[in-house]
Enzyme design. Structure first.
Site, PDB file in Angstrom:
ATOM      1  N   GLY A  29      -8.159  -4.682   6.926  1.00 41.85           N
ATOM      2  CA  GLY A  29      -7.679  -3.745   7.948  1.00 41.85           C
ATOM      3  C   GLY A  29      -8.294  -3.973   9.320  1.00 41.85           C
TER       4      GLY A  29
ATOM      5  N   GLU B 112      -9.852  -0.434  -1.681  1.00 41.04           N
ATOM      6  CA  GLU B 112      -9.465   0.958  -1.388  1.00 41.04           C
ATOM      7  C   GLU B 112      -9.540   1.833  -2.638  1.00 41.04           C
ATOM      8  OE1 GLU B 112      -5.852  -0.065   0.688  1.00 41.04           O
ATOM      9  OE2 GLU B 112      -7.090  -0.887   2.289  1.00 41.04           O
TER      10      GLU B 112
ATOM     11  N   LYS C 184       0.847  -1.204   0.000  1.00 40.71           N
ATOM     12  CA  LYS C 184       0.000   0.000   0.000  1.00 40.71           C
ATOM     13  C   LYS C 184       0.885   1.258   0.000  1.00 40.71           C
ATOM     14  CE  LYS C 184      -3.666  -2.642   2.079  1.00 40.71           C
ATOM     15  NZ  LYS C 184      -4.915  -2.656   2.798  1.00 40.71           N
TER      16      LYS C 184
ATOM     17  N   GLY D 295      -1.849  -7.601   3.392  1.00 44.23           N
ATOM     18  CA  GLY D 295      -1.577  -6.170   3.546  1.00 44.23           C
ATOM     19  C   GLY D 295      -0.594  -5.932   4.680  1.00 44.23           C
TER      20      GLY D 295
ATOM     21  N   HIS E 225      -9.068  -3.104  -6.205  1.00 47.18           N
ATOM     22  CA  HIS E 225      -8.913  -3.213  -4.747  1.00 47.18           C
ATOM     23  C   HIS E 225      -9.984  -2.376  -4.052  1.00 47.18           C
ATOM     24  CE1 HIS E 225      -7.256  -2.821  -0.722  1.00 47.18           C
ATOM     25  NE2 HIS E 225      -6.595  -3.933  -0.978  1.00 47.18           N
TER      26      HIS E 225
HETATM   27  P1  PGA Z   1      -4.853  -6.250   5.358  1.00 45.16           P
HETATM   28  O1  PGA Z   1      -4.966  -5.695   3.856  1.00 45.16           O
HETATM   29  O2  PGA Z   1      -4.144  -7.573   5.282  1.00 45.16           O
HETATM   30  O3  PGA Z   1      -4.058  -5.199   6.077  1.00 45.16           O
HETATM   31  O4  PGA Z   1      -6.233  -6.376   5.869  1.00 45.16           O
HETATM   32  C1  PGA Z   1      -5.334  -6.571   2.823  1.00 45.16           C
HETATM   33  C2  PGA Z   1      -5.637  -5.816   1.573  1.00 45.16           C
HETATM   34  O5  PGA Z   1      -6.124  -4.682   1.647  1.00 45.16           O
HETATM   35  O6  PGA Z   1      -5.416  -6.293   0.464  1.00 45.16           O
END
Ligand code: PGA
Length: 241
Positions: free
Chosen positions: A168, A93, A10, A225, A91
């Site tokens: 997250g 996000e 990220k 992530g 994704h």
């Molecule tokens: P996370 O993120 O493992 O921190 O939950 C995964 C992702 O957003 O692909």
């Protein structure tokens, strides 16, 4: 069967930190049956020399055109010229920033046209889950991308089931619950497009939650992530599977 492990860094690290972390990833000899794809930010992709070749590189997004008046976007053609092999598209996000299925479908096509393999994220929000829309949401996300692709193109897509409500968080969704959706995605893509897809799971994966997930045969790997920011933790995840 080969398992996929995708590290999504990220926008968590400085360039210096990303380069140092990638050096750790690339100098480690992972089990050959496991494919490791590391996705740092664009600055790091442009600077990092992947000379050891123990990992493959992925971008976290790309534009839907090779060139043009798209302020702030990054061309899939340029990514390809940097020896980037994969790109994460759709994704949650990015969907949160209003990327819709139509735009994501265009991005997938542009990426594939530039010989990038695609990690296509699909998954429902908490609200959609509560309304029992999970399957219809995922079908729509897949249909909108796959309908205009050839079979050869579809083969270059890995699907990542990422329930948006599980990203997250402290814990991932239940492994048995994820496995059912993976199975659903596999059956749907065979039935509708006559194609066998790989489906990886993403959303709060860490070393403690893995034992349950690894038992599930429909899970072909993980998109990680936060836990990928710590190389030792990521290594443990890979070695546990
Ligand atoms: P996370 O993120 O493992 O921190 O939950 C995964 C992702 O957003 O692909």
């Amino acid at each position: 069967m080969k398992k996929y492990f995708v590290a999504n860094l990220k926008m968590e690290l400085s360039l210096k930190e990303s380069l140092a972390l990638l050096k750790k990833y690339s100098s480690y000899r992972f089990d050959k049956r496991k494919k490791i794809i590391v996705c740092p930010d664009y600055l790091c992709l442009a600077k990092f020399k992947n000379s050891d070749k123990n990992i493959q590189l992925g971008a976290q997004n790309c534009a839907y055109l090779d060139k043009g008046a798209l302020t702030g976007e990054i061309s899939p053609q340029e990514l390809s010229s940097l020896n980037v092999n994969y790109v994460i598209l759709g994704h949650s996000e990015r969907r949160f920033l209003n990327e819709n299925n139509l735009l994501i479908a265009k991005k997938v096509k542009a990426a594939l046209d530039n010989n990038l393999k695609v990690i296509l994220c699909v998954g429902e929000t908490k609200e959609e889950k509560n309304k029992k829309f999970t399957k219809s949401v995922i079908k729509e996300q897949i249909n909108s991308v796959f309908s205009s692709l050839s079979k050869v193109e579809m083969k270059n897509i890995i699907l990542a089931y990422e329930p948006r409500w599980a990203i997250g968080q402290k814990k991932p969704c239940l492994a048995s619950q994820a496995a059912l959706i993976h199975q659903f995605i596999k059956e749907f893509t065979v039935k509708k497009f006559n194609i066998k897809v790989k489906v990886i799971y993403g959303g709060s994966v860490n070393q403690d939650s893995l034992i349950d997930f690894d038992k599930e045969k429909s899970i072909d790997g993980f998109l990680v992530g936060r836990a990928s920011l710590d190389f030792n933790q990521f290594k443990k995840i890979v070695n546990l599977c």
